[in-house]
Design a protein around this motif. Structure first.
Motif, short mmCIF file in Angstrom:
data_model
loop_
_atom_site.label_atom_id
_atom_site.label_comp_id
_atom_site.label_asym_id
_atom_site.label_seq_id
_atom_site.Cartn_x
_atom_site.Cartn_y
_atom_site.Cartn_z
N SER A 14 -14.27 -12.78 8.96
CA SER A 14 -15.54 -13.37 9.38
C SER A 14 -15.42 -14.86 9.10
N LYS A 15 -16.48 -15.62 9.40
CA LYS A 15 -16.42 -17.08 9.15
C LYS A 15 -16.23 -17.36 7.66
N HIS A 16 -16.76 -16.42 6.81
CA HIS A 16 -16.79 -16.68 5.36
C HIS A 16 -15.62 -16.10 4.60
N GLU A 17 -15.03 -15.04 5.12
CA GLU A 17 -13.97 -14.40 4.34
C GLU A 17 -12.96 -13.64 5.20
N MET A 18 -11.80 -13.39 4.57
CA MET A 18 -10.76 -12.59 5.20
C MET A 18 -10.17 -11.74 4.09
N TYR A 19 -10.02 -10.45 4.31
CA TYR A 19 -9.34 -9.62 3.32
C TYR A 19 -8.64 -8.45 3.98
N VAL A 20 -7.77 -7.81 3.17
CA VAL A 20 -7.01 -6.66 3.65
C VAL A 20 -7.31 -5.50 2.72
N LEU A 21 -7.55 -4.32 3.28
CA LEU A 21 -7.67 -3.12 2.44
C LEU A 21 -6.53 -2.18 2.83
N PRO A 22 -5.86 -1.59 1.84
CA PRO A 22 -4.75 -0.68 2.18
C PRO A 22 -5.26 0.65 2.73
N ALA A 23 -4.39 1.36 3.43
CA ALA A 23 -4.76 2.70 3.90
C ALA A 23 -4.81 3.65 2.71
N TYR A 24 -5.55 4.74 2.86
CA TYR A 24 -5.53 5.77 1.83
C TYR A 24 -4.19 6.50 1.99
N PRO A 25 -3.34 6.52 0.93
CA PRO A 25 -2.01 7.09 1.13
C PRO A 25 -2.03 8.61 1.32
N THR A 26 -1.30 9.10 2.29
CA THR A 26 -1.21 10.55 2.49
C THR A 26 0.22 10.93 2.85
N GLU A 27 0.67 12.09 2.34
CA GLU A 27 2.03 12.55 2.64
C GLU A 27 2.04 13.34 3.93
N GLN A 28 0.86 13.85 4.29
CA GLN A 28 0.79 14.80 5.39
C GLN A 28 0.26 14.13 6.66
N VAL A 29 1.16 13.55 7.47
CA VAL A 29 0.71 12.93 8.72
C VAL A 29 1.15 13.82 9.87
N GLU A 30 0.20 14.56 10.46
CA GLU A 30 0.52 15.47 11.56
C GLU A 30 0.29 14.81 12.91
N ASP A 31 -0.85 14.09 13.04
CA ASP A 31 -1.21 13.50 14.35
C ASP A 31 -2.17 12.33 14.11
N PRO A 32 -1.68 11.10 14.27
CA PRO A 32 -2.55 9.94 14.00
C PRO A 32 -3.61 9.67 15.06
N THR A 33 -3.62 10.45 16.16
CA THR A 33 -4.59 10.18 17.23
C THR A 33 -6.01 10.25 16.69
N GLY A 34 -6.80 9.26 17.05
CA GLY A 34 -8.21 9.28 16.65
C GLY A 34 -8.46 8.62 15.31
N ALA A 35 -7.39 8.20 14.63
CA ALA A 35 -7.61 7.58 13.31
C ALA A 35 -8.47 6.32 13.45
N GLY A 36 -8.22 5.56 14.52
CA GLY A 36 -8.99 4.33 14.73
C GLY A 36 -10.46 4.61 14.96
N ASP A 37 -10.75 5.65 15.73
CA ASP A 37 -12.15 5.99 16.03
C ASP A 37 -12.83 6.55 14.78
N SER A 38 -12.05 7.30 13.99
CA SER A 38 -12.62 7.86 12.76
C SER A 38 -12.89 6.74 11.75
N PHE A 39 -12.01 5.75 11.77
CA PHE A 39 -12.25 4.57 10.94
C PHE A 39 -13.59 3.95 11.32
N ALA A 40 -13.76 3.75 12.63
CA ALA A 40 -14.99 3.10 13.12
C ALA A 40 -16.22 3.91 12.73
N ARG A 41 -16.06 5.22 12.78
CA ARG A 41 -17.18 6.09 12.46
C ARG A 41 -17.58 5.97 10.99
N GLY A 42 -16.57 5.99 10.12
CA GLY A 42 -16.86 5.85 8.69
C GLY A 42 -17.55 4.52 8.44
N MET A 43 -17.05 3.49 9.09
CA MET A 43 -17.60 2.15 8.89
C MET A 43 -19.03 2.05 9.42
#
Ligand code: AMP
Length: 300
Positions: free
Chosen positions: A212-241
Motif C-alpha cells: 500500500s502507499k504506507h507499507e510493504m510486507y511479506v507473509l510466509p505460506a503455512y508450511p505443509t508436507e501434503q500438496v496434492e493439488d494447488p488449484t484454487g489456492a489463490g481463490d481460497s486465499f482471497a476468501r480467507g482475506m
C-alpha cells in the motif's frame, strides 16, 4: 456481513506429477465460496451451461452458499479449464481454456445484491467484472483478482478496473506480466500506481506480499508436507482475506494484516486434496487452530 462474489464456475481437469482428475468441480467463484464459508455468508454470481450437474448447485447450497445469482443457460456449455502442475507443484501451465457460456455472460444483479458492502471480483472476464462493479451502489470494499488470460486479452478493461477497485490480488507471474517488470517488488509498486489502494501478490509456497502507499510486507505460506493439488489456492486465499475483512467490517492496516494471515491459512488447506475436497471437510476450529500455530511460528 454478506459478501458477493462473481467469477468462474467451472469444470477443471488437473494434472499433477502424481495423479490426473478429469472435469472436477472448480472455478474461481466456487473455490472462493467454499473456503472458510463460516466467516460470513457468500452470495455467488456466475453462469453455467446445461451440462452443469444440479448436484453441484445442491452441494454449494448445503455449504450455506446463496446460489440465487447462478444462472443456468440452456443449450450452452460450462467454462472449462485444464492445467498441469510442474514437479515443484508451485508452477503450472494452462493447457486449455474454453470460456463457453462465460464468453457472453452479462449478469444483471438483483436489487439486494447491488447494495452489497463487500464485493470480490474473482477471476473471470474483466468486462464481466466491470459490469458487476458498475451495478453496485456504495460498496465498502471491492477487491478484484485477475490472471494472464485477461491481462493479455482485455488490457484496456483491466486498466479501468484497477482505477475503480480498492484492492487487486494476483500471483507473482501475473504481477510481473501486468507491470512489465521482472522484479516483483518493483512490479507491486508499479501496480499500486495504476489505481488500487492495495495490491496483494500471491507467491504460492512462498506466501504473499502486501503493498500500500504506507507499507510493504511479506507473509510466509503455512508450511505443509501434503500438496496434492494447488488449484484454487489463490481463490481460497482471497476468501480467507475477504471473509475476515467482511466479518470485521473495517480495513485498517492491522485488520488487513490479519486478513492476509487468514487468507494464507485458508489457502494452505486447499492444496491438501484435489478440487474442493479438503475445503468441504474443514471447520472453523481447524482454521482457528492453524491460525494460532501460524501466529506462534511468526513470533520471535
Ligand atoms: P487459482 O488456482 O486460485 O488461480 O484458481 C484456479 C481456478 O481458476 C480453476 O478452478 C479454474 O477453473 C479457474 N480459471 C482458470 N482460468 C481462468 C480464467 N481465464 N478465468 C476465470 N477462471 C479461470
Amino acid at each position: 456481513m454478506p459478501l458477493v462474489v462473481v467469477g468462474s464456475v467451472a469444470f477443471d481437469s488437473v494434472e499433477t506429477p502424481r495423479a490426473t482428475r478429469e472435469r472436477v468441480l472448480g472455478g474461481s467463484a466456487v473455490y472462493f465460496s467454499l473456503a472458510a464459508r463460516f466467516f460470513t455468508r457468500v452470495r455467488l454470481v456466475g453462469v453455467v451451461g446445461e451440462d452443469w450437474p444440479p448436484e453441484y448447485t445442491a452441494l454449494l447450497q448445503a455449504q450455506g452458499v446463496d446460489t440465487a445469482g447462478l444462472q443456468v443457460v440452456p443449450g450452452a456449455k460450462t467454462f472449462f479449464w485444464r492445467g498441469r502442475y510442474f514437479s515443484n507443484m508451485n508452477e503450472r501451465e494452462t493447457l486449455d481454456v474454453q470460456l463457453n457460456v462465460m464468453a457472453h455472460f452479462d449478469p444483471i444483479l438483483p436489487e439486494d445484491l447491488r447494495r452489497c458492502k463487500f464485493l470480490f471480483l474473482a477471476n473471470g472476464s474483466t468486462k464481466m467484472q466491470l459490469n458487476v462493479l458498475s451495478q453496485c451502489v456504495g460498496p465498502m470494499l471491492t477487491v478484484a483478482d485477475t490472471m494472464d488470460h485477461w491481462i493479455r486479452n482485455e488490457p484496456q478493461e483491466l486498466r479501468e478496473l484497477m482505477r475503480r477497485v480498492d484492492g487487486l490480488v494476483l500471483n507473482d507471474a501475473e504481477a510481473k506480466l501486468l507491470a512489465e517488470d521482472e522484479n516483483v517488488l518493483r512490479a507491486g509498486r508499479a501496480l499500486l500506481e495504476m489505481g488500487p489502494r492495495f495490491i496483494v501478490i500471491k507467491k504460492g509456497e512462498h506466501g504473499a506480499m502486501f503493498f500500500s502507499k504506507h507499507e510493504m510486507y511479506v507473509l510466509p505460506a503455512y508450511p505443509t508436507e501434503q500438496v496434492e493439488d494447488p488449484t484454487g489456492a489463490g481463490d481460497s486465499f482471497a476468501r480467507g482475506m475477504m471473509g475476515y475483512l467482511a466479518e470485521q467490517a473495517d480495513y485498517t492496516p492491522e485488520t488487513l494484516k490479519l486478513a492476509m494471515a487468514y487468507g494464507i491459512v485458508c489457502a494452505g488447506f486447499t492444496v491438501e486434496d484435489f478440487s474442493v475436497d479438503r475445503l468441504l471437510k474443514i471447520t472453523r476450529d481447524d482454521v482457528q487452530r492453524r491460525m494460532e500455530e501460524y501466529r506462534r511460528m511468526l513470533t520471535f
